[in-house]
Design a protein around this motif. Structure first.
Motif, PDB file in Angstrom:
ATOM      1  N   VAL A   1       7.048  16.948   8.812  1.00  0.00           N
ATOM      2  CA  VAL A   1       8.145  17.593   9.524  1.00  0.00           C
ATOM      3  C   VAL A   1       9.065  16.490  10.027  1.00  0.00           C
ATOM      4  N   PHE A   2      10.318  16.605   9.705  1.00  0.00           N
ATOM      5  CA  PHE A   2      11.275  15.591  10.110  1.00  0.00           C
ATOM      6  C   PHE A   2      11.680  15.797  11.551  1.00  0.00           C
ATOM      7  N   ILE A   3      11.872  14.707  12.243  1.00  0.00           N
ATOM      8  CA  ILE A   3      12.358  14.781  13.612  1.00  0.00           C
ATOM      9  C   ILE A   3      13.864  14.942  13.545  1.00  0.00           C
TER      10      ILE A   3
ATOM     11  N   THR B   1       0.841  -1.194   0.000  1.00  0.00           N
ATOM     12  CA  THR B   1       0.000   0.000   0.000  1.00  0.00           C
ATOM     13  C   THR B   1       0.872   1.238   0.000  1.00  0.00           C
ATOM     14  N   ALA B   2       0.289   2.342  -0.407  1.00  0.00           N
ATOM     15  CA  ALA B   2       1.032   3.606  -0.459  1.00  0.00           C
ATOM     16  C   ALA B   2       1.434   4.035   0.946  1.00  0.00           C
ATOM     17  N   SER B   3       2.601   4.597   1.085  1.00  0.00           N
ATOM     18  CA  SER B   3       3.100   5.062   2.367  1.00  0.00           C
ATOM     19  C   SER B   3       2.357   6.324   2.774  1.00  0.00           C
ATOM     20  N   PRO B   4       1.980   6.453   4.071  1.00  0.00           N
ATOM     21  CA  PRO B   4       1.279   7.656   4.513  1.00  0.00           C
ATOM     22  C   PRO B   4       2.198   8.869   4.647  1.00  0.00           C
ATOM     23  N   ILE B   5       3.484   8.671   4.525  1.00  0.00           N
ATOM     24  CA  ILE B   5       4.439   9.769   4.660  1.00  0.00           C
ATOM     25  C   ILE B   5       4.434  10.590   3.386  1.00  0.00           C
ATOM     26  N   THR B   6       4.309  11.890   3.549  1.00  0.00           N
ATOM     27  CA  THR B   6       4.320  12.795   2.401  1.00  0.00           C
ATOM     28  C   THR B   6       5.512  13.727   2.495  1.00  0.00           C
ATOM     29  N   SER B   7       5.720  14.473   1.470  1.00  0.00           N
ATOM     30  CA  SER B   7       6.864  15.379   1.445  1.00  0.00           C
ATOM     31  C   SER B   7       6.667  16.571   2.372  1.00  0.00           C
ATOM     32  N   THR B   8       5.451  16.780   2.887  1.00  0.00           N
ATOM     33  CA  THR B   8       5.212  17.905   3.784  1.00  0.00           C
ATOM     34  C   THR B   8       5.387  17.536   5.254  1.00  0.00           C
TER      35      THR B   8
END
Length: 193
Positions: free
Chosen positions: A36-38, A27-34
Motif C-alpha cells: 500500500v502506497f503512502i 539482494t531482491a527488494s522486499p517491496i512487492t506490487s501489493t
C-alpha cells in the motif's frame, strides 16, 4: 571490495574479496506490487471510535487514549458496555421490546446504576477536554460476540480496548481481546493495564 579496519581508502593494502560477503544492494527488494502506497488518498479518516468500558478504572485508561485520538481526528466516541449476565445482577432492569426501525430486531433498554456510571464517565471526559461528541450504549449477552456484532453493524473506524493479558503470550492467546481482534476488520488499539 571490503577494506580492512586499519586501512584507508587511499591505502594500497585492501582486504581480500570473498564470496561470503553479500552486497545488500544486490539482494531482491522486499517491496512487492501489493504494498500500500503512502499517499494522501490512502490515509484513513477516523470518524467514530468505539471504546469498550466495563466500569472499572482500567477502562478509563482506554477512554483517555480515545479522547486523545478524538481530539486529533474530530471523531465521535461511543462507549460500549456489554452486560453478560444481566438477569443475575440486582438493581438493573433490562426492558426488551420491538425496535421502531425494524420489526424483527429487539431493542433492550438498560436502566439502573450502569447508566449513572456511564453518565459520570461522559461528564469526566468533557472535564478532561474531550472536544467532540461522546455517547454510550449497552448490550447484553456474550462479551465477544456483542462487541463484534456492534462493530460489524454500525460503521466504526477504530476501536480502543484494554487488556490485562498482554504480559503472557499463552494467556493472551485465549483472551477476549484476542478473540475480538481476530473477528473484526477495523484497527484496534489495545491498551495494556
Amino acid at each position: 571490495m571490503i577494506l580492512s579496519s586499519n586501512t584507508k581508502p587511499d591505502d594500497k593494502s585492501y582486504a581480500h574479496e570473498t564470496s561470503d560477503i553479500i552486497n545488500v544492494r544486490d539482494t531482491a527488494s522486499p517491496i512487492t506490487s501489493t504494498d500500500v502506497f503512502i499517499s494522501k488518498s490512502n490515509i484513513p479518516s477516523i470518524n467514530r471510535i468505539l471504546v469498550t468500558h466495563d466500569g472499572k478504572d482500567s477502562s478509563n485508561k482506554a477512554v483517555n487514549y480515545a479522547i486523545s485520538l478524538s481530539n486529533l481526528s474530530g471523531a465521535e466516541i461511543v462507549l460500549l458496555r456489554v452486560i453478560e449476565n444481566a438477569d443475575e445482577i440486582k438493581h438493573i432492569s433490562v426492558n426488551v421490546g420491538n425496535s421502531p426501525d425494524t420489526h424483527d430486531s429487539l431493542n433492550r433498554d438498560v436502566q439502573g446504576p450502569f447508566v449513572d456510571i456511564m453518565e459520570d464517565t461522559i461528564r469526566k471526559c468533557k472535564e478532561a477536554g474531550c472536544k467532540n461528541k461522546i455517547s454510550y450504549k449497552f448490550r447484553t449477552g456474550n462479551l465477544v460476540s456483542e462487541i463484534v456484532d456492534v462493530i460489524k453493524a454500525q460503521g466504526y473506524d477504530m476501536m480502543v480496548l484494554t487488556s490485562s493479558h498482554i504480559d503472557s503470550w499463552i494467556r493472551s492467546l485465549f483472551s477476549n481481546s484476542r478473540k475480538i481482534i481476530s473477528n473484526v476488520t477495523i484497527p484496534v488499539l489495545v491498551v495494556a493495564t
